[in-house]
Design an enzyme around this catalytic site. Structure first.
Site, PDB file in Angstrom:
ATOM      1  N   TYR A 151      13.886   1.427  10.565  1.00 58.74           N
ATOM      2  CA  TYR A 151      14.714   0.859  11.623  1.00 58.74           C
ATOM      3  C   TYR A 151      15.796  -0.083  11.077  1.00 58.74           C
ATOM      4  CZ  TYR A 151      16.042  -0.944  16.186  1.00 58.74           C
ATOM      5  OH  TYR A 151      16.770  -1.291  17.307  1.00 58.74           O
ATOM      6  N   LYS A 155      19.932   0.536  10.980  1.00 55.34           N
ATOM      7  CA  LYS A 155      20.886  -0.328  11.664  1.00 55.34           C
ATOM      8  C   LYS A 155      21.858  -0.981  10.680  1.00 55.34           C
ATOM      9  CE  LYS A 155      19.436   0.495  15.800  1.00 55.34           C
ATOM     10  NZ  LYS A 155      20.292   1.283  16.737  1.00 55.34           N
TER      11      LYS A 155
END
Length: 257
Positions: A151, A155
């Site tokens: 994750y 990002k």
């Protein structure tokens, strides 16, 4: 015409069936934009599209053919003026045990899917010499979030991809920016707030003393997508109530309040 000047613009929103995606769709429609809702699950997006007078299309960002098919349909309607990349998945896992399948699945949507969408919907923008891309990133892109698999990496890469798009496509009239949410109450995060004590502790960490709502993200995305942000590109707007500025406040300092 509204102050933002989005009336009549066509805004494509990926992940439009999600918590932030639905609020984005409502917000753009409220400003007079024509909304195109993309989601893997048409049952989540079609009722909202009907309510808003928009268009709902099945689209899986992990499948380039699916994205290309959606872009072809939108281009036939006149093309996109705005693309908001809001689709995202989370597959938890510590880095010493996360599987390559889970790692790759997250990158396929959260990063590669954003680029695929930018290419597909941005092609018409580049031809017409105008357009705006807004990518929903996260403070996890600059503050590593443990036990979350790819994750944070996805990002962080999204932030750099947006900056690169801004540099490469700016001379051709297309802007690219990011919105980085902090703690937001959505269906995906709702389980974290089921315990009132956990919710209170999380709120206490944020200088503004509340957890964000999806509308907080949508308001910033509207601005970045609009002509009011016509000289803003390559930026990341952090919308976290000040949470990411609290590091030094965690350091013990005897004698100081």
């Amino acid at each position: 015409m509204s102050w933002l000047g989005l009336t009549g613009k066509r805004a494509v929103i990926t992940g439009a069936g999600g918590g932030i995606g639905q609020v984005l769709a409502r917000s753009f429609a409220a400003e007079g934009a024509q909304v195109v809702l993309l989601d893997r699950d048409l049952d989540r997006s079609a009722p909202l599209a009907a309510e808003l007078g928009g268009l709902a299309l099945i689209c899986d960002l992990a499948d380039p053919d699916s994205v290309a098919e959606a872009a072809t349909r939108v281009e036939a309607e006149g093309g996109a003026d705005v693309l908001v990349n809001a689709a995202a998945i989370l597959r938890p896992g510590a880095l010493d045990t996360v599987s390559t399948a889970d790692w790759s699945a997250m990158l396929a949507v959260n990063l590669t899917g954003y680029l695929t969408a930018a290419q597909a919907f941005g092609r018409g923008m580049l031809t017409r010499g105008r357009g705006s891309l807004v990518h929903i990133a996260s403070i996890a892109g600059s503050q590593p979030q443990p036990a979350s698999g790819a994750y944070s990496a996805s990002k962080a890469a999204t932030l750099m991809m947006s900056r690169q798009l801004a540099q490469e496509w700016g001379p051709r009239g297309v802007r690219s920016n990011c919105v980085s949410p902090g703690l937001v109450l959505t269906p995906m995060s709702a389980a974290f707030y089921a315990d009132p004590d956990v919710k209170a502790r999380r709120e206490a960490m944020v200088p503004l003393r509340r957890i964000a709502a999806p509308q907080d993200m949508a308001d910033v995305a509207l601005f970045l997508a609009s002509d009011r942000a016509g000289y803003v590109t390559g930026q990341d707007i952090v919308v976290d109530g000040g949470l990411s500025q609290c590091l030094m406040g965690l350091v013990p300092r005897p004698g100081y309040a």
